[in-house]
Motif scaffolding. Structure first.
Motif, PDB file in Angstrom:
ATOM      1  N   THR A  48       0.845  -1.195   0.000  1.00  0.00           N
ATOM      2  CA  THR A  48       0.000   0.000   0.000  1.00  0.00           C
ATOM      3  C   THR A  48       0.886   1.253   0.000  1.00  0.00           C
ATOM      4  OG1 THR A  48      -0.140  -0.003   2.426  1.00  0.00           O
ATOM      5  CG2 THR A  48      -1.867  -1.165   1.224  1.00  0.00           C
ATOM      6  N   GLY A  49       0.295   2.341  -0.422  1.00  0.00           N
ATOM      7  CA  GLY A  49       1.021   3.603  -0.438  1.00  0.00           C
ATOM      8  C   GLY A  49       0.119   4.718  -0.926  1.00  0.00           C
ATOM      9  N   ALA A  50       0.445   5.938  -0.540  1.00  0.00           N
ATOM     10  CA  ALA A  50      -0.338   7.110  -0.948  1.00  0.00           C
ATOM     11  C   ALA A  50      -0.231   7.289  -2.467  1.00  0.00           C
ATOM     12  CB  ALA A  50       0.170   8.356  -0.229  1.00  0.00           C
ATOM     13  N   PRO A  51      -1.200   7.996  -3.084  1.00  0.00           N
ATOM     14  CA  PRO A  51      -1.089   8.276  -4.518  1.00  0.00           C
ATOM     15  C   PRO A  51       0.234   8.970  -4.831  1.00  0.00           C
ATOM     16  CG  PRO A  51      -3.274   8.861  -3.730  1.00  0.00           C
ATOM     17  CD  PRO A  51      -2.462   8.509  -2.515  1.00  0.00           C
ATOM     18  N   GLY A  52       0.948   8.459  -5.827  1.00  0.00           N
ATOM     19  CA  GLY A  52       2.228   9.050  -6.206  1.00  0.00           C
ATOM     20  C   GLY A  52       3.408   8.517  -5.442  1.00  0.00           C
ATOM     21  N   GLN A 102      -4.099   1.911  -2.191  1.00  0.00           N
ATOM     22  CA  GLN A 102      -3.868   3.090  -1.370  1.00  0.00           C
ATOM     23  C   GLN A 102      -4.033   2.715   0.106  1.00  0.00           C
ATOM     24  OE1 GLN A 102      -6.074   6.486  -2.827  1.00  0.00           O
ATOM     25  NE2 GLN A 102      -5.546   6.033  -4.961  1.00  0.00           N
ATOM     26  N   PRO A 103      -3.586   3.581   1.031  1.00  0.00           N
ATOM     27  CA  PRO A 103      -3.564   3.208   2.459  1.00  0.00           C
ATOM     28  C   PRO A 103      -4.894   2.704   3.001  1.00  0.00           C
ATOM     29  CG  PRO A 103      -2.306   5.214   2.123  1.00  0.00           C
ATOM     30  CD  PRO A 103      -2.954   4.903   0.805  1.00  0.00           C
ATOM     31  N   PRO A 120       6.915   7.918   2.179  1.00  0.00           N
ATOM     32  CA  PRO A 120       7.616   8.920   1.372  1.00  0.00           C
ATOM     33  C   PRO A 120       9.123   8.784   1.571  1.00  0.00           C
ATOM     34  CG  PRO A 120       5.827   9.913   2.652  1.00  0.00           C
ATOM     35  CD  PRO A 120       6.006   8.526   3.173  1.00  0.00           C
ATOM     36  N   MET A 121       9.882   9.270   0.610  1.00  0.00           N
ATOM     37  CA  MET A 121      11.336   9.243   0.759  1.00  0.00           C
ATOM     38  C   MET A 121      11.757  10.216   1.862  1.00  0.00           C
ATOM     39  SD  MET A 121      12.767  11.363  -2.553  1.00  0.00           S
ATOM     40  CE  MET A 121      11.570  10.744  -3.741  1.00  0.00           C
ATOM     41  N   GLY A 122      12.899   9.934   2.472  1.00  0.00           N
ATOM     42  CA  GLY A 122      13.405  10.806   3.521  1.00  0.00           C
ATOM     43  C   GLY A 122      14.004  12.083   2.963  1.00  0.00           C
TER      44      GLY A 122
END
Length: 368
Positions: free
Chosen positions: A49-53, A164-165, A191-193
């Motif tokens: 899962t992950g946020a859009p984008g 998505q989440p 998200p990336m750090g």
């Protein structure tokens, strides 16, 4: 436009997912490890899962490049509110089955038969369902039933679910308990750090022949991270617009001020340049009786007083007016005067009504 200006061979920050620009952030490395583990197990469900984008589609594209098609047959489905029957038809199409005229029982039998045929070729079948949060519960249940197909105790189908989440919350539904028990690995793309953003920018630029120009100062990178939150698609959107500004203004080194200017433009675009909403009006506070009485007296005087004549305007040359237009203006002025007189009559009645209502308790008290 900006790729030619900076001598690049392509667009490094396009929004369309492209596995050629794959960049190993910490969260994407972990996701690939889960996918690799799942493939090695050859059964059950893997959930990402992950946020859009956040890079789910790019992740799948990168995975496809690492898979040997001689050993794994992949069916990829992008789902958007696909009902159970249509989902089965999509799976059948991925197995080269024309199921349009088959009853459900016949369709399931044909799918199982073809899965056996793929297995006899020495290949396993992997089903990847993207945007899984849009699948109805009945469709998810059909996927669970498909995962039951076996040959000699070995599963014929493995399933990756990307969503998505909110898909995690859907999996907690009691009706999906049996599917949840078949999930062998689950990972949420973060998200990336902040420390990964500059290497990400340099990596994507290097993929298209970057030779040091343009460059981003530390405050420019910090501004980009603040706005994007480390979401790759938002980073690409902002970086592409920044490079476009650089091509127009001939900038070779971007500062925080340059990035903030682009952010202001972007936010204006995304908001549709809508005017700010008016602040909420506070609730009226009732005035004390003596103040209300004084106000009513002032209102009565205002209503009963003749209208003050308007200040005479400064003399001006008389315009040439069409006769028909002048007649229409005269009718309009007469109508306005009639409405003004009617409004004054209504205000007078309201004042009288309010005073009568205020006097009633007094009369009742005197009668008692």
């Amino acid at each position: 436009m900006y790729d030619d200006h900076y001598g690049l061979s392509g667009r490094p920050f396009q929004l369309t997912p492209d596995p050629a620009f794959w960049f190993d952030t910490a969260t994407h490395k972990k996701a690939m490890a889960y996918l690799g583990y799942g493939l090695s197990q050859g059964e059950g469900f893997i959930v990402i899962t992950g946020a859009p984008g956040a890079g789910k589609t790019t992740l799948v594209g990168h995975l496809m490049e690492t898979i040997d098609p001689e050993r794994l047959h992949v069916i990829k489905i992008v789902t958007t509110q696909v009902e159970a029957e249509d989902l089965l038809l999509m799976v059948a199409a991925g197995l080269n089955i024309d199921g349009t005229h088959l009853a459900k029982a016949q369709l399931l039998a044909a799918i199982e038969k073809q899965l056996h045929a793929v297995a006899r070729q020495g290949r396993r079948t992997l089903l990847i369902a993207d945007e899984a949060q849009a699948l109805p519960l009945e469709s998810l249940e059909e996927l669970r039933m498909l995962s039951n197909f076996q040959a000699g105790g070995y599963p014929l189908l493995q399933i990756f679910l990307l969503g998505q989440p909110e898909f995690r919350a859907r999996l907690s539904d009691p009706r999906l308990d049996q599917l949840r028990q078949r999930v062998i690995a689950m990972h949420a793309l973060d998200p990336m750090g902040a420390d990964e953003l500059e290497p990400y920018l340099i990596h994507r630029l290097s993929c298209v022949g970057w030779r040091g120009k343009p460059r981003f100062t530390n405050d420019a990178v910090a501004a980009m991270y603040r706005w994007s939150g480390g979401i790759p698609r938002k980073v690409n959107l902002l970086a592409g617009r920044v490079l476009l500004l650089g091509a127009i203004e001939e900038i070779t080194s971007f500062t925080g001020a340059d990035v903030e200017a682009v952010i202001a433009d972007l936010e204006g675009d995304l908001s549709g340049a809508m005017p700010p909403s008016a602040p909420a009006r506070p609730a009226p506070v009732p005035a004390p009786p003596e103040v209300a009485h004084t106000a009513r007296e002032a209102l009565r005087r205002e209503v009963s007083a003749p209208a003050a004549p308007a200040a005479a305007p400064a003399p001006a040359p008389a315009p040439v007016v069409d006769a028909d237009l002048a007649a229409r203006f005269a009718k309009l002025e007469a109508r306005i005067e009639e409405q003004d007189a009617a409004l004054r009559r209504v205000l007078t009645l309201m004042v009288d009504f309010i005073e009568v209502e205020d006097a009633r308790p007094t009369r009742r008290g005197a009668a008692a």
